[in-house]
Design a protein around this motif. Structure first.
Motif, PDB file in Angstrom:
ATOM      1  N   HIS A 259       4.496  15.779   2.233  1.00  0.00           N
ATOM      2  CA  HIS A 259       4.056  14.550   3.234  1.00  0.00           C
ATOM      3  C   HIS A 259       4.225  14.810   4.705  1.00  0.00           C
ATOM      4  O   HIS A 259       5.195  15.423   5.101  1.00  0.00           O
TER       5      HIS A 259
ATOM      6  N   VAL B 184      -0.784  -0.474  -4.152  1.00  0.00           N
ATOM      7  CA  VAL B 184      -0.227   0.118  -5.335  1.00  0.00           C
ATOM      8  C   VAL B 184      -0.350  -0.924  -6.316  1.00  0.00           C
ATOM      9  O   VAL B 184      -0.103  -2.091  -6.227  1.00  0.00           O
TER      10      VAL B 184
ATOM     11  N   ASN C 281       5.509   5.695  -6.273  1.00  0.00           N
ATOM     12  CA  ASN C 281       4.310   6.387  -5.582  1.00  0.00           C
ATOM     13  C   ASN C 281       4.290   7.705  -6.162  1.00  0.00           C
ATOM     14  O   ASN C 281       3.170   8.436  -5.982  1.00  0.00           O
ATOM     15  N   ARG C 282       5.501   8.516  -6.489  1.00  0.00           N
ATOM     16  CA  ARG C 282       5.203   9.772  -7.285  1.00  0.00           C
ATOM     17  C   ARG C 282       4.564   9.780  -8.311  1.00  0.00           C
ATOM     18  O   ARG C 282       3.755  10.613  -8.769  1.00  0.00           O
TER      19      ARG C 282
ATOM     20  N   ARG D  33       0.935  -1.142   0.020  1.00  0.00           N
ATOM     21  CA  ARG D  33       0.247  -0.215   0.033  1.00  0.00           C
ATOM     22  C   ARG D  33       0.849   1.457  -0.226  1.00  0.00           C
ATOM     23  O   ARG D  33       2.200   0.903   0.252  1.00  0.00           O
ATOM     24  N   ARG D  34       0.171   2.356  -0.547  1.00  0.00           N
ATOM     25  CA  ARG D  34       0.905   3.459  -0.518  1.00  0.00           C
ATOM     26  C   ARG D  34       0.867   4.298   1.005  1.00  0.00           C
ATOM     27  O   ARG D  34      -0.117   4.085   1.726  1.00  0.00           O
TER      28      ARG D  34
ATOM     29  N   THR E  38      10.198   2.115  -4.989  1.00  0.00           N
ATOM     30  CA  THR E  38       8.786   2.341  -4.364  1.00  0.00           C
ATOM     31  C   THR E  38       8.543   3.925  -4.232  1.00  0.00           C
ATOM     32  O   THR E  38       7.441   4.144  -4.564  1.00  0.00           O
ATOM     33  N   SER E  39       9.522   4.567  -3.894  1.00  0.00           N
ATOM     34  CA  SER E  39       9.248   6.046  -3.709  1.00  0.00           C
ATOM     35  C   SER E  39       8.946   6.694  -5.252  1.00  0.00           C
ATOM     36  O   SER E  39       8.032   7.640  -5.282  1.00  0.00           O
TER      37      SER E  39
ATOM     38  N   LEU F 208       2.162   7.596  -9.271  1.00  0.00           N
ATOM     39  CA  LEU F 208       0.848   7.440  -8.802  1.00  0.00           C
ATOM     40  C   LEU F 208       0.141   8.675  -8.344  1.00  0.00           C
ATOM     41  O   LEU F 208      -1.060   8.964  -8.418  1.00  0.00           O
ATOM     42  N   ASP F 209       0.678   9.441  -7.385  1.00  0.00           N
ATOM     43  CA  ASP F 209       0.381  10.711  -7.068  1.00  0.00           C
ATOM     44  C   ASP F 209       0.050  11.821  -7.995  1.00  0.00           C
ATOM     45  O   ASP F 209      -0.915  12.468  -8.018  1.00  0.00           O
TER      46      ASP F 209
END
Length: 424
Positions: free
Chosen positions: A210, A153, A192-193, A145-146, A188-189, A195-196
């Motif tokens: 954050h 994710v 997530n970037r 998960r994020r 992973t970071s 996906l944001d």
């Protein structure tokens, strides 16, 4: 002669004179010669320490032979390991004391404390969802998960290599505490970037700052959590930041012309300015012919000038519009490549070579043509550093480490933007 030696000699002379006078009174004249000789002998001996000759004797060692000397690096490594063990033991003692003194129940403390020292999953695997349209990373049975919104994710099914690399990254984590360190989960970071950015484009509110990055009071600067309004604010901010690198691109900042006695050429007989101009001409000609047709890109720092020049307004408008039209995955990859290589043109060249989206031009590669990959992007970003190394040598554990880190970051960009949707 020292004062104490004079005193000793004077006393010895007086004693000898007294002894000689007494002998002359009681002895006949025939013994005068012997007394004078004894006086002269007493006159020469000014100390009473007997001389002992040195006796050389063999030395016989007993016991086992001495151990071989150890290198200093091993000793430092052992010392660091010992310090790390002591620190870990101190942390365990501190955590146990805090858990005993807290108001929580005993069961909750026994379940939360060990999780910080070991991971709670055994196997990591990739799973297809939504009829094979998306991929998820599962830690045993739990989906990854994020951290911001706790959503699962999900990666497009056209990026199996990215999903496999993400699973391998989480499989190498040994504790749950390491999962909170961004430098241990860089891929992973980066995902997530992306996906944001996609959530911001879809109208969802995402964090610009954050809560995990908030600086506590008392620090140098206080930062508060900030969220977007879900109106493309995140995309516009990234595009504005990337355009600033166009005016300071490393490919467009050339060294001054070589002077007599200065700027000697390297082993290949080329100066730094010649290497920069050749690399710039190759990249700019490709971008102006395939990505931005008709756009004129000029060097921003040339000759002996110290103030960079800005590109034409038409050029900036075309490039900014192209950046704004990228997909979320491409925009996140471009941002990562620009920050790693400190230049926009080289990052765009790498992006269009490997992207599976509309910006990708990999299908235009001719047979036998060498693609522009991670190694070429690294060399493009390190033109001046490599030239300096060729003249003055490489600094161990500095230049080589930075080069490998740059390769790692460019490799993560290739994994992020590439996929099976790219036509060969």
């Amino acid at each position: 002669m020292k004062p104490h030696t004079r005193v000793a000699l004077r006393l010895a002379r007086q004693k000898c004179q007294q002894a000689t006078c007494e002998k002359n009174v009681h002895l006949p004249s025939s013994s005068s010669s012997s007394s004078s000789s004894s006086f002269s002998a007493a006159h020469r001996l000014i100390h009473s320490t007997p001389t002992t000759p040195a006796t050389v004797q063999p030395i016989h060692g007993t016991g086992p032979p001495p151990t071989a000397p150890e290198p200093a690096a091993d000793a430092r490594l052992a010392r660091r390991k010992k310090h790390a063990e002591l620190l870990q033991r101190a942390q365990e003692i501190r955590s146990s004391v805090l858990s005993r003194g807290s108001d929580t129940s005993k069961s909750s403390t026994t379940t939360t404390t060990p999780l910080a020292r070991r991971r709670f999953w055994k196997h990591v695997h990739v799973k297809e969802v939504n009829d094979g349209k998306e991929l998820e990373i599962h830690l045993d049975t739990r989906p990854l998960r994020r951290p911001a919104n706790k959503e699962v994710v999900r990666i497009p099914a056209s990026k199996p290599l990215l999903a496999a690399a993400l699973a391998a990254e989480w499989d190498m984590i040994v504790s749950a505490q390491q999962a909170t360190k961004q430098h241990l989960i860089p891929l992973t970071s980066l995902i997530n970037r992306a996906l944001d950015i996609a959530d911001d484009d879809a109208g969802k509110r995402v964090y610009l700052v954050h809560p995990n990055d908030v600086v506590e009071k008392g620090g140098e600067e206080e930062v508060e959590p900030k969220m977007t309004e879900g109106k493309g604010e995140l995309r516009a901010g990234i595009a504005k930041m990337l355009m600033r690198y166009l005016d300071t691109d490393t490919l467009l900042c050339w060294a001054p012309p070589p002077r007599h006695g200065h700027d000697a050429p390297d082993a290949r007989g080329k100066t730094l300015r010649e290497l920069q101009m050749a690399a710039t001409e190759e990249v700019v000609s490709y971008l102006t012919a395939n990505v931005w047709p008709g756009v004129e890109i000029i060097p921003v720092l040339d000759g002996d000038s110290i103030m960079p020049r800005s590109q034409n307004p038409e050029t900036r408008q075309v490039i900014e519009g192209w950046i704004t039209g990228l997909s979320a995955w491409e925009l996140a990859g471009l941002e990562k490549a620009v920050l790693a290589g400190k230049g926009l043109l080289g990052a765009v060249r790498l992006l269009v070579e490997w992207s599976e989206g509309f910006a990708g031009l990999g299908k235009n590669i001719e047979v036998g043509q060498k693609p522009f990959g991670v190694e070429e992007a690294t060399q493009l970003a390190n033109i001046e550093v490599d030239w300096q190394i060729g003249n003055w040598g490489e600094v161990e554990d500095t230049h080589d480490v930075e080069r490998e880190d740059l390769r790692r970051q460019f490799g993560s960009v290739v994994l992020l933007v590439s996929g099976t949707g790219r036509q060969q």
